[in-house]
Design an enzyme around this catalytic site. Sequence first.
Site, PDB file in Angstrom:
ATOM      1  N   GLN A   1      40.517  45.983  45.555  1.00 19.84           N
ATOM      2  CA  GLN A   1      39.921  46.130  44.223  1.00 19.84           C
ATOM      3  C   GLN A   1      38.410  45.919  44.275  1.00 19.84           C
ATOM      4  O   GLN A   1      37.643  46.654  43.654  1.00 19.84           O
ATOM      5  CB  GLN A   1      40.540  45.118  43.248  1.00 19.84           C
ATOM      6  CG  GLN A   1      41.950  45.460  42.837  1.00 19.84           C
ATOM      7  CD  GLN A   1      42.011  46.785  42.117  1.00 19.84           C
ATOM      8  OE1 GLN A   1      41.466  46.943  41.042  1.00 19.84           O
ATOM      9  NE2 GLN A   1      42.639  47.763  42.731  1.00 19.84           N
TER      10      GLN A   1
ATOM     11  N   GLU B   1      37.929  44.693  37.616  1.00 21.84           N
ATOM     12  CA  GLU B   1      36.704  45.311  37.126  1.00 21.84           C
ATOM     13  C   GLU B   1      35.426  44.636  37.610  1.00 21.84           C
ATOM     14  O   GLU B   1      34.344  45.205  37.547  1.00 21.84           O
ATOM     15  CB  GLU B   1      36.754  45.338  35.587  1.00 21.84           C
ATOM     16  CG  GLU B   1      37.762  46.362  35.112  1.00 21.84           C
ATOM     17  CD  GLU B   1      38.216  46.153  33.682  1.00 21.84           C
ATOM     18  OE1 GLU B   1      38.895  45.145  33.429  1.00 21.84           O
ATOM     19  OE2 GLU B   1      37.885  46.975  32.823  1.00 21.84           O
TER      20      GLU B   1
HETATM   21 MO1  MOS Z   1      40.140  48.893  31.787  1.00 16.21          MO
HETATM   22  S1  MOS Z   1      38.453  49.994  31.442  1.00 16.21           S
HETATM   23  O1  MOS Z   1      39.976  47.662  30.608  1.00 16.21           O
HETATM   24  O2  MOS Z   1      41.525  49.806  31.753  1.00 16.21           O
END
Ligand code: MOS
Length: 673
Positions: free
Chosen positions: A573, A640
Amino acid sequence: MQSPIARGRIARLDTAAAAAAPGVLGILSHLNAPRLPHLKSAVYEEGAAIQTVLPLGDDAIHYVGQPIAVVVAETWEQAQHAAALVRAEYQPGQVRGPLETRLNEAYPPRPFFGGITADYARGDPAAALGAAAIRVEQTYTTPVEHHNPMEPHAAIAVWHGAGELTVYDTTQGAAWSRQGLAEALELAADKVRVICPFVGGGFGTKGGTWPYAILAALAARHVGRPVKLVLTRAQMFTSVGYRSQTLQELQLGALPEGTLTAITHSSTSIGSEVGESPEPAPEVTKILYACPNLETHLRLVQLDLGVPTSMRAPGEAPGTFALESAMDELAIALDIDPIELRLRNYADTDPASGMPWSSNGLRECYAQGAECFDWARRNPRPRSMRDGRWLVGWGMATASYPTHGFPAQATATITADGRAVVRSATADLGTGQYTVMTQVAADALGLRPDQVKFELGDSDMPYAFVAGGSSGVRSVGPAVRAACEAARAKLLRLATSEDESYASILARHGLAEVTGEGSVDEVEAADGHRVNAFGAQFVEVRVDADLGLVRVSRALGVFDIGQVLNPKTARSQAIGGIVWGIGMALLERTAIHPTLGAVVSTNLTGYLLPVHADVPAVDAFFVDVRDPYVNSLGAKGAGELGITGVAAAIANAVYHATGKRIRDLPISPEKLL
Ligand code: MOS
């Protein structure tokens, strides 16, 4: 059939030739489709839709690519052929041009994502800026970007009689998709089932219910047969959201020794007539540095485009580009090392809420990253490192992402053979949820991973919110653990000794299986602590002095995600995020025609993404941090965080290499010449 114009009306629609074409089973358009309700918004209410105004409701056109007719045929080729025979005439309207020319129309969005407000302030930033010894005032811009998952969105809709529907959808949340479909079709939620065991990439674009799935269901009802609707690659650029362009104005005020005294951060992004999804770029600025005087503003400008949506690290990805570029500019203005400047403004507690962090390993990320990258060897002077015709530069930036907590439920069933089946309606969009949840369950049950089957992706399973916001490990993880502990406790109450096997306990009591339930509710609270994942990004670039070409030659990310549940999937990730950051910094941009409102290149030839030759040996590792508050696993999210800070680290490295500051992404060669 999609509208080629961005604004206006359908003056005439003739489907007769299409209806007579071979294999055609039915055609839906605004002339015969049922009127659908406007949906609640996932951004504003507990809705599941991003696009709240659905197509085929009337003759109004709101964006290029708006569906104006759906043709169903026996085969895909017959449907394509017939769709080409649909004749439409339009009465075009005046298209509202690019965002930067319409800033006088900007308006504040209403509070969204459970409490983000258009305007935020603490202290007195205006006075503090006026008094500041050093100021940085700059505008940073980022373009429209598309998610481009390899798997396009698709749906197969199957009606069982008139009142019950099953949809095989491409979604980051089966329960979430069900909610949007039920709302659009005005069915009770328990009459709709959504199934999605695998996702070929999502990145946010599969987080909401989009019109294609609703159109598939309408079409299936219209022709009385199951219907499969797959978006083409071109339609992926017009039908399922994008990351909004941002125009961000930043002001930093500081004392000569580097202490920040004031920050203002204003960001404008794209609004749409068919939905609204602000890009919360200044969110990160509120919390990253210990600055007492600060204000942020969010504005939207309505354009004749489809609605934007969340894309990997919504807010933080473009926000850290602006903030962490500005911090580099401040470091240069003050002649302070960029890491040292950040340490002098280190936020020991969350500066926005005053709450302690659930954990914060950012200091270790800076220290271990600098050590590993050999940062101490860097000569801060621009253009000071050269290798033949290549100008070499080193840059760094901070990474930050909150890793959200969302409601999640799970069940764990221990079966007569001593194995377990664990279920939650979450999704695995290539992130590793299958693997990691199997591990969490095996650990809690005292079983080997191969004795546990983890199932997801069915709205009939225990509820889980959309797999977004890096919430999987943080929220589904503890729900899975709780379910397993509940099942184990039930069995242990029936056991003769601590080490009697599950199979033996069940057999002695004549039980086929036993099930435990687990759920996580107020996870955002984290016992009065602010949850945030941090990191430090380090990049080396080589810039061709004559051609302006930028090559990333080294990239290193060091991250604090709390407990790492699986080193392989977490590192994957992190590295994937850094690769995204390379694309964002150097390549990605969706060109939209300023007066036609159309995406210029609806394909992967015109939209540049990093390929192997663009990506060096990226390295990423995690600092060892205990987090006693975030959840029972001590684990924050990883999905993220990795992209955040990368674009700034690259822009900062490009400045170091060339002496040129690029504040407009992507950093394409012509901007360096
Ligand atoms: Mo993510 S952009 O919160 O799926």
